[in-house]
Scaffold this motif. Structure first.
Motif, short mmCIF file in Angstrom:
data_model
loop_
_atom_site.label_atom_id
_atom_site.label_comp_id
_atom_site.label_asym_id
_atom_site.label_seq_id
_atom_site.Cartn_x
_atom_site.Cartn_y
_atom_site.Cartn_z
N SER A 58 -1.42 18.26 21.28
CA SER A 58 -2.13 17.06 22.11
C SER A 58 -1.27 16.56 22.90
O SER A 58 0.46 16.84 22.91
CB SER A 58 -2.34 15.82 21.12
OG SER A 58 -1.16 15.54 20.61
N ASP A 61 1.44 14.83 21.24
CA ASP A 61 2.43 16.07 20.26
C ASP A 61 3.40 16.35 21.33
O ASP A 61 4.49 16.69 21.29
CB ASP A 61 1.76 16.91 19.51
CG ASP A 61 1.15 16.42 18.42
OD1 ASP A 61 1.46 15.58 18.14
OD2 ASP A 61 0.29 17.27 17.95
N ASP A 85 1.98 20.37 10.96
CA ASP A 85 0.74 19.41 11.00
C ASP A 85 -0.10 20.16 11.95
O ASP A 85 -1.40 20.15 11.63
CB ASP A 85 1.15 18.14 11.64
CG ASP A 85 2.01 17.31 10.45
OD1 ASP A 85 1.87 17.75 9.17
OD2 ASP A 85 2.44 16.23 10.63
N HIS A 86 0.15 20.79 12.77
CA HIS A 86 -0.65 21.05 14.08
C HIS A 86 -1.48 22.47 13.61
O HIS A 86 -2.31 22.67 13.70
CB HIS A 86 0.08 21.53 15.30
CG HIS A 86 -0.89 21.91 16.50
ND1 HIS A 86 -1.78 21.14 16.92
CD2 HIS A 86 -0.76 22.95 17.17
CE1 HIS A 86 -2.54 21.82 17.80
NE2 HIS A 86 -1.91 23.01 18.14
N GLN A 89 -4.17 21.58 11.26
CA GLN A 89 -5.36 21.18 12.23
C GLN A 89 -6.02 22.47 12.51
O GLN A 89 -7.28 22.58 12.43
CB GLN A 89 -5.14 20.13 13.23
CG GLN A 89 -4.35 19.02 12.89
CD GLN A 89 -3.92 18.05 13.95
OE1 GLN A 89 -4.07 18.64 15.01
NE2 GLN A 89 -3.28 16.98 13.52
N ASP A 92 -7.89 23.90 9.75
CA ASP A 92 -9.11 23.30 9.44
C ASP A 92 -10.47 23.72 10.73
O ASP A 92 -11.45 23.70 10.21
CB ASP A 92 -9.05 21.93 9.55
CG ASP A 92 -7.97 21.37 8.31
OD1 ASP A 92 -8.07 21.95 7.38
OD2 ASP A 92 -7.54 20.29 8.46
N LYS A 93 -9.86 23.73 11.73
CA LYS A 93 -10.85 23.97 12.93
C LYS A 93 -11.54 25.42 12.74
O LYS A 93 -12.51 25.58 12.88
CB LYS A 93 -10.33 23.86 14.33
CG LYS A 93 -9.91 22.61 14.55
CD LYS A 93 -9.40 22.46 16.02
CE LYS A 93 -9.16 21.00 16.45
NZ LYS A 93 -8.36 20.91 17.59
#
Length: 129
Positions: A58, A61, A85-86, A89, A92-93
């Motif tokens: 992001s 980020d 962390d990224h 994510q 998860d996507k």
């Protein structure tokens, strides 16, 4: 360098470069006539941002990554934590996309795709809400 030159070198549209300036990610100097004058350091930052954005980070980020990159007293654990962390994510996507794929594949397989009006795809979408 002017914005066209840095745009080509960094692989970013001029509009994106202007946006990054507006939000404070870069701060090129200005010539007497008011035109942006990008340094090699600005180009390096823009290339860094382009690569980070290509990895899906992001804007915030990216701001943090730039800060860490410029901080010689940084701890690599901070960088790793941000990247982990990224990555979580992204995973998860991927899982969400796989679920979408599996559901849609079942619906497509169930549909005869013929002249009849009944359609398991539409029924399945209607019942998922």
């Amino acid at each position: 360098m002017n914005i066209g030159q840095v745009s080509e070198s960094a692989g970013l549209p001029a509009k994106t470069i202007r946006y990054y300036e507006d939000i404070g990610l870069i701060a090129p100097s200005r010539s007497e006539n008011g035109y942006r004058d990008f340094s090699k350091q600005d180009l390096h930052k823009l290339a860094f941002l382009a690569r980070a954005r290509a990895l899906g980070f992001s804007i915030e980020d990216c701001r943090t990554l730039l800060g860490l990159y410029n901080d010689q007293s940084r701890e690599s654990a901070d960088v790793k934590r941000l990247a982990q962390d990224h990555l979580a994510q992204i995973e998860d996507k991927i899982a969400q996309l796989q679920d979408m794929h599996d559901t849609l594949a079942k619906l497509v397989d169930a549909c005869h795709g013929d002249h009849r009006p009944d359609c398991p795809i539409l029924s399945g979408i209607a019942s998922e809400g």
